[in-house]
Scaffold this motif. Sequence first.
Motif: not given
Length: 493
Positions: A16-18, A32-33, A49-56, A135-145
């Motif tokens: 997992r990578n936060f 990862s998800t 400290a913060d506990a991390l809860f999933a959001l929709t 890159r992991l946040l937007a693996p389908t991005a075409d450079g900065p587009v």
Amino acid sequence: MAKRKKGDGHRGPEVRNFVQVVRQPSLGVELSTGRAWVGVDQQVGHGSADALFALTDEQYAAALAGEGLGPFTGECWRGEHDDLLLFHPGGASWYPEHWHPARARMLPPRFEGELWWYVDALDGPADGPGAAVARLLAPTADGPVFRLTGEDAHPRPAALIGGLGPGSDRARARAVLGEPVEADGDGGDGNGNGNRSGDSDLHAVEGDRVRLEYADGGLVSIALERPAPRPLPDGPVRALLAVLGEPEGGPAFRELVRLAGGAHRRWASSSGPSWRLLAFDGGAEVLTRDGEVLGVRLPASGPLSASGLLPGSRTEVHRALGAPSATVAGTDLHRYGARDLLVGYGAEFDSARPGAAPVRVTAVPRGVSVPRDPYRWRSGEFTLFLDVLGRPESHPLVGWVRALPGARLVLRRGLVTAVVVGEHGGHRAERLAAFVDGMPAAPARGDVPFGLPRERGERDDLREFAQGWIHVHCADGSAVSTVTVARQPPPVR
């Protein structure tokens, strides 16, 4: 649940990578998800400290747009959504194993969103950690587009710019980003009414540009663009910007010291090496890290102002420096390639007046944030001695220390391994008094204000710091004879 399962104590590698997108309230994505999360404060021992809860995705987009999460975080705090818990702090770690915090921005952002990670990735190397996260946040991005619709769309299209999503119209975009600096046709009356297919607007975002592409009246893509760099201005402003990234003690640094008035105190933080703060008597502050200058902050009145740093009104500043690259909350950003100059004019309302006078000036490298009020723990020359450890003899900061009367450098293979003060000879009292502010010229063992030593002998005290060791030797067991700052711990007798 993110806690370690009971059993034999073995577990696989943490995948997992936060990534934090907003600092307050803490919001982000688990890579990862692709699940969004919110941080909910928890009591941990004597701290929190913060506990991390999933959001929709819908909750995440609403929170980024400033609409809040309603009662959800309170319910998480009361334990009503433990099935959504991704990470809980405690034990040896208050943060996940793979944690990427959001950068505190020098200019208050007009919006929140994942786009800031891509803005910052433009400043780092292509194989750097920031670019890898982007890159992991937007693996389908075409450079900065970033496309907001279709098979190759951004995985969270409404999260790039909080408040904007697929299909947003021009009126909404301008409410979030302000008026565009360039419009490629409004398809009607020139006021943003009646979009036509293929239109785009260019908006200023800090010193960069964001192009919003519209089709049939709705937003379909977002692209980052970087303007051509401006040359450095002339005069004292040039000296202020030229010192950024330069070594402390070098020619550019010495010129800045001359302009700032010379006398200053060098502060350390109690939390590792991190920042050094050089506070000048005239009000200027210089922040360094790892021997390089990474920020200069000063009041608009002071020694540098007397040297003609800036004229007296906002209109005159613009005439001298050109139009700002961005203006937010009473601060103008003037960008010169890889260097940023931020000029503050006080309250946002007052700054709109052409005659508003500058009250503060900050210079930083592009993409770097310096703390607004770094914690001042101790000041004195011990910070200099710690910072030259391991540096080559040719480094300007080493030359700075060598010039101090009564300070002896110990070198091995051309690198500084220790600095010794207080030996028999001249300047003993001068160097001991300057070693750490508050210590007398003829200090006793208990006058060294660093807390309890790591080791204590009959005549020696040894204290550990992030960059080395401070060894206090008392020949008679009471009065300080010498103080040695060294890379390796000297023996304690």
